[in-house]
Structure formats: structure tokens, C-alpha cells
Enzyme design. Structure first.
Site, PDB file in Angstrom:
ATOM      1  N   TYR A 133     -35.220 -86.761 -20.100  1.00  0.00           N
ATOM      2  CA  TYR A 133     -36.197 -86.460 -18.901  1.00  0.00           C
ATOM      3  C   TYR A 133     -35.619 -86.025 -17.503  1.00  0.00           C
ATOM      4  O   TYR A 133     -36.222 -85.200 -16.988  1.00  0.00           O
ATOM      5  CB  TYR A 133     -37.082 -87.831 -18.770  1.00  0.00           C
TER       6      TYR A 133
ATOM      7  N   GLU B 231     -34.622 -89.114  -8.454  1.00  0.00           N
ATOM      8  CA  GLU B 231     -35.069 -88.814  -9.978  1.00  0.00           C
ATOM      9  C   GLU B 231     -34.363 -90.177 -10.320  1.00  0.00           C
ATOM     10  O   GLU B 231     -35.162 -90.840 -11.259  1.00  0.00           O
ATOM     11  CB  GLU B 231     -34.543 -87.743 -10.508  1.00  0.00           C
TER      12      GLU B 231
ATOM     13  N   ASP C  71     -42.922 -87.481 -18.507  1.00  0.00           N
ATOM     14  CA  ASP C  71     -42.573 -89.017 -18.213  1.00  0.00           C
ATOM     15  C   ASP C  71     -43.844 -89.990 -18.880  1.00  0.00           C
ATOM     16  O   ASP C  71     -44.756 -89.269 -19.533  1.00  0.00           O
ATOM     17  CB  ASP C  71     -42.418 -89.344 -16.804  1.00  0.00           C
TER      18      ASP C  71
END
Length: 221
Positions: free
Chosen positions: A125, A42, A143
Site C-alpha cells: 500500500y 504516509e 486502503d
């Protein structure tokens, strides 16, 4: 939710989940349940394209296979392993986050969103992505691709008002399917519902999408 019936929402959910099961991208971080490996992916994906991330990700995990090993590594080694990714601050923040997880949480990624957001380099996020993809929580992950798909499907080519999108995303989330739903939206946005010239003829949601007709007409499809 804009003027779309619950029956339509259910049809959209079923269509996307079925498409994702058949057409999902084969990505290495989707084959693991290790929170550390997922966190590495990520952070790497924050500002770098998938194709560039994959080889660096695999090599990075081989060199630093755990929160503790990354926390203990010399910063210079971490930056060298990040070569080609750019934004070296991400690598240093990832190492600082690994040190906090290893030192404060005994190597276990914390599960509550406020604590996740308190880790270096982890914003709203990334915290949501970790909660869903690493910890199995039923949360929305928004996203750029997810935002584009949901906006087009539920609102049309002009998109959704920013202050409504999170609510729409929450209402559209199918119970018990957050991982596949969020990943499916990302894949759809990356491969079919592109920012320019979306390929509506191949989209599994086109029959219920408020943008398909206008886009297909504009693109001559």
C-alpha cells in the site's frame, strides 16, 4: 468490471472528482510535492488517525526537514518526536528508509515500485501511495476506505470479492487523475461512505451506487 456500463463508470468518475474538488479535506501533506514530506505522512498514517497525525507531522518536519537530516539524527530524538503516535517501530523504519534514500539514491526517492517496497517499513500500500502522491504516477492506491467505497459502488452491500477488487480499481481509475481520484475515494470513505451507517443522502455517487438503495432503505433514509 461487474455489469456496469462504461458510461456509468465515466459518470462515477466525474461525480467523485467534482465532489473532491469542492469538499476535499484540507490536509498539510496535500499542499506539498516534496516526496520526503509525503513519505513521512504516509508512514504516520499507517496506523494512526488523521487528527492525531497532523500536529506530530508538522513538528516532525520542522525538526527533520529532509531525508538526510532524518538519517543523521539520533534514534532517541526520532522516537521522542514520534511521541503520542504509538508503534515506535514505524519511526525507526522511517529513519532507516531515509538513510537508504540518502545513501543509496542521493536523496531522491526511487520511482519504481519494487525498489520502493524494498525500503524499510514500506509495504504494497505505502509503495503505491508514494508512487501516486509523491511521484505522480497513474496507479491505484487501495486502503480500507478505497476498498469499501469501490466494493459498495460496483458490487453492492456485500462488497467485492477480494480477488476482483484490484482489477476493478484499475479499470475505474480515470486517466490522468490518479492523485485526485485516489484522494477523493479516501475522503469519501472517511466522511460519507463510512463502515457503519453510511450517509448515502450526501454521497455524490448515490445515483450510480449499487449499495445506496439498500442502505437508505435499511437506515430509514
Amino acid at each position: 468490471m461487474p455489469d456496469i456500463t462504461q458510461q456509468t463508470v465515466i459518470a462515477i468518475q466525474a461525480a467523485l472528482l467534482s465532489w473532491f474538488k469542492a469538499e476535499s479535506r484540507q490536509l498539510p501533506w496535500r499542499t506539498t510535492t516534496d516526496p520526503y514530506a509525503i513519505m513521512v505522512s504516509e508512514v504516520m498514517l499507517q496506523q494512526t488517525q488523521v487528527d492525531r497525525v497532523i500536529p506530530v507531522y508538522l513538528a516532525f518536519l520542522k525538526q527533520f526537514p529532509s531525508f538526510q537530516s532524518l538519517a543523521d539524527a539520533p534514534a532517541a530524538d526520532v522516537i521522542r518526536s514520534w511521541a503520542g503516535m504509538g508503534y515506535n517501530r514505524r519511526a525507526l523504519n522511517l529513519q532507516r528508509a531515509a538513510a537508504q534514500v540518502a545513501g543509496l539514491y542521493e536523496g531522491v526517492l526511487p520511482s519504481d515500485p519494487p525498489t520502493l517496497r524494498g525500503l524499510p517499513g514500506v509495504g504494497e500500500y505505502t509503495a503505491a501511495a508514494l508512487a501516486c502522491f509523491a511521484l505522480g504516477q497513474q496507479v491505484v492506491v487501495i486502503d480500507t476506505n478505497v476498498r469499501r467505497v469501490l466494493s459498495r459502488v460496483f458490487y453492492g452491500p456485500e462488497g467485492a470479492p477480494e480477488n476482483e477488487l484490484a482489477n476493478v480499481a484499475t479499470q475505474a481509475l480515470p486517466e490522468g487523475e490518479a492523485w485526485s481520484w485516489n484522494q477523493g475515494l479516501m475522503d469519501l470513505g472517511a466522511t460519507i461512505c463510512k463502515s457503519r451507517r453510511p450517509i448515502c443522502l450526501l454521497c455524490p455517487l448515490r445515483s450510480d451506487c449499487k449499495s445506496a438503495g439498500p442502505f437508505m432503505s435499511t437506515n430509514g433514509a
